[in-house]
Design a protein around this motif. Structure first.
Motif, PDB file in Angstrom:
ATOM      1  N   MET A 170       0.875  -1.270  -0.062  1.00 39.04           N
ATOM      2  CA  MET A 170      -0.003   0.004   0.146  1.00 39.04           C
ATOM      3  C   MET A 170       0.747   1.278   0.110  1.00 39.04           C
ATOM      4  SD  MET A 170      -3.394  -0.926   2.460  1.00 39.04           S
ATOM      5  CE  MET A 170      -3.679  -2.360   2.768  1.00 39.04           C
ATOM      6  N   LEU A 177      -3.187   4.770   4.510  1.00 39.10           N
ATOM      7  CA  LEU A 177      -2.955   3.751   3.595  1.00 39.10           C
ATOM      8  C   LEU A 177      -3.842   3.600   2.534  1.00 39.10           C
ATOM      9  CD1 LEU A 177      -1.849   0.922   6.110  1.00 39.10           C
ATOM     10  CD2 LEU A 177      -0.289   2.299   4.810  1.00 39.10           C
ATOM     11  N   TYR A 179      -4.853   1.770  -1.233  1.00 35.59           N
ATOM     12  CA  TYR A 179      -4.453   0.921  -2.384  1.00 35.59           C
ATOM     13  C   TYR A 179      -5.171   1.052  -3.439  1.00 35.59           C
ATOM     14  CZ  TYR A 179      -3.769  -3.478  -4.640  1.00 35.59           C
ATOM     15  OH  TYR A 179      -3.276  -4.577  -5.431  1.00 35.59           O
ATOM     16  N   TYR A 184      -7.687   2.673   3.331  1.00 36.31           N
ATOM     17  CA  TYR A 184      -7.942   1.460   4.099  1.00 36.31           C
ATOM     18  C   TYR A 184      -8.890   0.430   3.415  1.00 36.31           C
ATOM     19  CZ  TYR A 184      -5.366   3.858   7.674  1.00 36.31           C
ATOM     20  OH  TYR A 184      -4.331   4.196   8.504  1.00 36.31           O
TER      21      TYR A 184
END
Lengths: 408, 584
Positions: A170, A177, A179, A184
């Motif tokens: 990530m 965080l 991605y 999340y």
């Protein structure tokens, strides 16, 4: 003297300044000893070493001073360094019999705090046989010992082998965080998975990643995944108990993500019809409004198919009756007749699934038992599934499952 | 051997060939450039030698010194060939200006990187390099270089030198000093200007820098050059002075230079020895390792020099202020004797206050009280000096606010503000909290920007017609240079002072977001200062687009201040007036 001396001097100053800035920004980097990373299947051996950091020598008041550490190849040496005398120390390791600058500092002075009794943890993976030196750069004369790596060394118990290994990478942006643009993302992993989370910290922010059981941040039962750092790093945990976990960043606890550890994954198809779930004129879909039975910690991949070209939604709530305070999980329309979503049943008991548009006819029960699911489950070949509905995003990581290794 | 192998080999050899080709090209071009420079220098030297022989001199240097003595000197590349005192001075002017702009650009780089609480323009490693280089180059290359420029340039006139024979040594000292500075620049040290072990011994980008050993050598070379210069200046004042000038008639600038060089010689050896020990520690760490329990020893050796250098950087400016004020007030300085007493007390006290840099380092409460008290005592000579200036201005019938005079007045104001901040810092309890904050940075930037930088520029503006061979600077641009420098330095150092008082940590690549306003204001100040210095460069270049049109005389050289010389006529014409009032 030429008439243009001053002009030349002014220009020369600017040119020299330009070169100097370029030079100064080209910071020379010392070549560093970079130990091999731990393979994703886990290390061959793990050795736990506890060292007391004392300016007079490692382990000065605890048996042999500056003990030799003997390990077989492919060993992960896990150090626990305990502050003994309140002075700053480092744990630095270099290949060879001497202290050299071609080294790696496992624990810097910031990690080994000057608080007496404070424990700090670090590790190094040693792959090739030979002699290594470990020392403290602050006390290089007294605190220096050796690591011997040879094939005949018999110490250390085998590391646990992981049934599944999941690598998820990530990005860290503004202490969150991310991605693929998702903040999340929820992580769905089968039980007995080693989750290896790597964080790409391109903006050099401070962060530390923790997780705790349950849904929501709980700072009393947390476990560290990645220690406080400001560079890209990684950390992992072997999840052997199913359930819901919360992962979060200690430097920004306003947001968090969930990890679902499931024991069983089931595909369940439901046909949406105004006359009831799975209603069909020729009854080819089985019973209408069937009672669905799953075991606890089952991840159910629901597929909803529109049967009558009307609009339907599906709501799942705990209890045996429809609870209107719950929102729809998915929706099918004439234009989008098929959708799917994931639902993780972490608690036993009864649930009700119903159609928000046709609550009087389309309603059924789900029973979650705590029995062990029969047979094994399949991982499938799907890699990443993005599922977006009503701004809700879920995410499965079922990658890198080729590292299937029998559990010891 | 198959075809694939041949292909692979030939492609490799092509890569090596082109690499060798480029290396050869670079070496050839450098060799040609060096050859041209060598040809130019040797031709000039031959011409000089022939001329000297024809005029009956034994060596060209002797002829240069004899022929050029007491005459205005121009800024030119020939100063690197001649080694009379004024040519040496101009070498220092050129070198210190170059290093001023280099180190200034580093400071600007740091400011720009701090627009965001998280490091974003520079990595922390780059920030540390800029931080260290900015400090070291500004102090050793700009401040000391400018002091030697003023000393070598003005002393021969002020002292009416009998003979100017130390040029050879001064030339060697210059080159040692210059290469020391270049070594420090090239080393890209990240050790800050303290060189504290064990950080300085850690040869890595996260320690003192990979080439920090080169910075240690460079600094030692700087010291060698500086100490040689100091001895030469003492000799100039003590034994080469004209008999006409008694000790009690020496200009205050001469006194200031004398105290400066005595201060340097009496305090530099501790750090010179300390650097030698530090260098030995790279090979065999026995002196300053924690295992030897002597890490604090280096900090003491450093600050025994580190505090005097602060005064060394500003006392020549004090002296120059004493010279400039009478030129624009038309009256001699208020009190010549108290000027000498103030500077002399600073010399003595400078050696006794170094411990106030180490109040948090565990010297002990008794020492903290001692050094706190001596630091308070510094207020006395500082106040004597400041009141002397103020009294001189107060008793003037008319003050002409030319650009140099504006720099002087701003310098006095900045010194009062920065000095007051220093007094706050000298209290040990306050020091505990303020030591690691931008308050300290604000304190010394007020003083350095106001005095070291400002008064050097004031001197340059006063010498401008002489240095440029009778050219005028654009007064409007010079005023802008002054106003922006003064405004920028007050804004920058003021924001640091306030932010530091709130606890903003200094010398870090990032900061807590709650300090954003102070950082933003100081960034604005830094950018304003940078623009101002570019205006100065433009002004210098612009003046060379026109032909010389005014006299090359300047009041700083031709009229050394002396209480015995009554000012009967109106004040000498300063360059500013020449410019506005028409040329001769």
């Amino acid at each position: 003297m030429g008439n243009k001396t001053g002009i030349v001097m002014a220009l020369a100053i600017l040119v020299i300044v330009g070169f100097s800035v370029a030079l100064a920004l080209d910071v020379p980097i010392k070549p560093q000893f970079i130990p091999s990373p731990v393979p994703s299947s886990g290390p061959e051996h793990v050795v736990n070493v506890t060292l007391w950091a004392d300016a007079s020598g490692w382990d000065f008041n605890h048996g042999t001073v500056n003990p030799n550490i003997v390990v077989p190849p492919d060993t992960l040496i896990k150090f626990t360094v305990i502050e003994e005398d309140g002075e700053p120390h480092t744990l630095t390791i270099a290949p060879g019999a001497k202290e050299t600058s071609f080294s790696t500092t496992v624990l810097p002075t910031s990690a080994i705090t000057c608080i007496i009794g404070h424990k700090s943890y670090g590790s190094i993976y040693i792959t090739s046989p030979g002699e290594y030196t470990y020392w403290c750069t602050v006390h290089p004369l007294t605190m220096v010992g050796h690591i011997y790596c040879n094939t005949t060394a018999k110490i250390g118990k085998p590391a646990p082998k992981y049934k599944f290994v999941n690598n998820v990478s990530m990005n860290l942006q503004n202490n969150v965080l991310i991605y693929n643009g998702m903040k999340y993302p929820s992580l769905y992993i089968p039980v007995s998975t080693y989750l290896n989370m790597s964080v790409n910290d391109s903006t050099l922010e401070n962060y530390s990643i923790y997780f705790n059981p349950g849904s929501g941040i709980n700072m009393t039962g947390e476990t560290m995944l990645i220690n406080q750092t400001n560079t890209s790093s990684y950390g992992g945990y072997y999840f052997v108990n199913p359930g819901v976990y919360t992962y979060w960043n200690m430097d920004n606890t306003s947001k968090y993500g969930l990890i679902y550890v499931y024991t069983n994954m089931v595909n369940q198809t439901l046909y949406a019809d105004v006359a009831g779930w799975n209603y069909s004129s020729n009854m080819s879909y089985g019973p209408v409004n069937p009672t669905l039975t799953f075991s606890q910690y089952t991840l159910v991949n629901f597929t909803i198919i529109d049967e009558d070209n009307l609009t339907h939604s599906i709501i799942i709530n705990p209890g045996v009756s429809e609870n209107t305070s719950y929102t729809a999980l998915a929706k099918v329309t004439k234009a989008h007749p098929t959708t799917s979503f994931l639902y993780f049943f972490s608690e036993t008991g009864n649930y009700t699934y119903w159609d928000g548009y046709h609550p009087s006819t389309s309603v059924g029960l789900i029973t979650i038992t705590n029995s062990t699911p029969a047979g094994s489950f399949t991982i499938g070949t799907q890699n990443i599934q993005n599922h977006t509905y009503n701004g809700m995003r879920s995410f499965i990581t079922l990658r890198d499952v080729e590292g299937l290794i029998p559990e010891p | 051997m198959n075809g694939g192998m041949i292909t692979a080999q030939s492609s490799t050899s092509i890569g090596q060939t082109s690499f060798l080709f480029y290396i050869t090209l670079i070496i050839s071009i450098s060799a040609i450039v060096l050859l041209i420079i060598f040809y130019y220098i040797s031709t000039q030297k031959t011409i000089l030698k022939e001329k000297a022989e024809s005029m009956g001199y034994e060596s060209p240097n002797e002829m240069v010194r004899d022929k050029l003595a007491g005459k205005p000197r121009l800024l030119s590349w020939n100063v690197f060939l001649y080694d009379d005192s004024k040519s040496i001075a101009l070498r220092y002017l050129l070198a210190s200006m170059v290093f001023f702009f280099i180190a200034g650009s580093f400071g600007l780089g740091m400011r720009l990187s701090l627009t965001n609480p998280n490091p974003h323009l520079l990595t922390p490693d780059e920030y540390n390099v800029l931080l260290s280089e900015h400090a070291i180059l500004m102090i050793y290359m700009f401040a000391l270089g400018a002091a030697f420029f003023l000393g070598y340039y003005l002393l021969p006139s002020h002292l009416k030198l009998k003979r100017d024979v130390m040029g050879g040594y001064a030339s060697v000292a210059f080159w040692i000093w210059l290469f020391g500075g270049i070594f420090i620049l090239v080393s890209r040290t990240a050790t800050r200007w303290y060189y504290y072990p064990p950080l300085a011994l850690e040869l890595a980008e996260y320690g003192g820098g990979v080439f920090n050993w080169l910075a240690v050598i460079g600094l030692e070379m700087v010291f060698v050059g500086v100490v040689i210069n100091c001895i030469i200046i003492i000799k100039l004042i003590a034994s080469e002075r004209s008999k006409d000038i008694k000790l009690s008639e020496m200009s205050l600038f001469t006194w200031a230079m004398l105290f400066t060089v005595v201060m340097t010689i009496s305090s530099a050896p501790t750090l010179m020895v300390g650097l030698g020990m530090l260098f030995y520690d790279f090979f065999n760490p026995i002196f300053f390792t924690a295992a030897s329990h002597q890490v604090l020893l280096f900090t003491i050796m450093f600050w025994f020099w580190g505090h005097p250098i602060v005064y060394i950087a500003i006392i020549p400016a004090f002296g120059l202020i004493y010279e400039i004020i009478p030129k624009f007030t038309g009256k001699p300085i208020y009190s010549y004797n108290s000027g000498i007493i103030g500077l002399g007390l600073l010399l003595i006290l400078s050696e006794l206050v170094w411990g106030h840099h180490l109040m948090n380092s565990g010297l002990g409460v008794a020492w903290d009280i001692f050094f706190g008290t001596t630091s308070f005592l510094v207020v006395i000579p500082s106040a004597i000096t400041v009141f002397n200036w103020i009294a001189s201005l107060w008793s003037a019938d008319r003050i002409r606010l030319t650009t140099p005079m504006l720099f002087v007045i701003n310098g006095i104001i900045d010194f009062i503000i920065g000095g007051t901040m220093g007094v706050i810092l000298s209290a040990a309890p306050a020091n505990d909290f303020l030591h690691g904050t931008y308050f300290v940075t604000g304190h010394f930037h007020f003083i350095f920007l106001g005095l070291t930088v400002g008064i050097t520029f004031a001197g340059i503006y006063m010498l401008f017609p002489t240095l440029t061979g009778g050219r005028k600077y654009d007064v409007r641009l010079a005023r802008w240079h002054f106003y922006l420098t003064a405004l920028g330095s007050a804004v920058m150092a003021g924001a640091w002072g306030i932010g530091g008082f709130m606890g903003m940590p200094r010398a870090t690549a990032g900061y807590f977001a709650r300090f954003q306003p102070y950082q933003d204001v100081s960034i604005a100040g830094g950018i304003i200062i940078a623009i101002a210095q570019l205006i100065f460069l433009y002004n210098l270049a612009k003046s060379y687009t026109k032909q010389p049109s005014i006299s090359m005389d300047n009041v700083l050289e031709n009229n050394p201040t002396s209480p015995e010389i009554p000012v009967t006529t109106p004040a000498p014409t300063p360059p500013d007036i020449n410019i506005t009032g028409g040329a001769k």
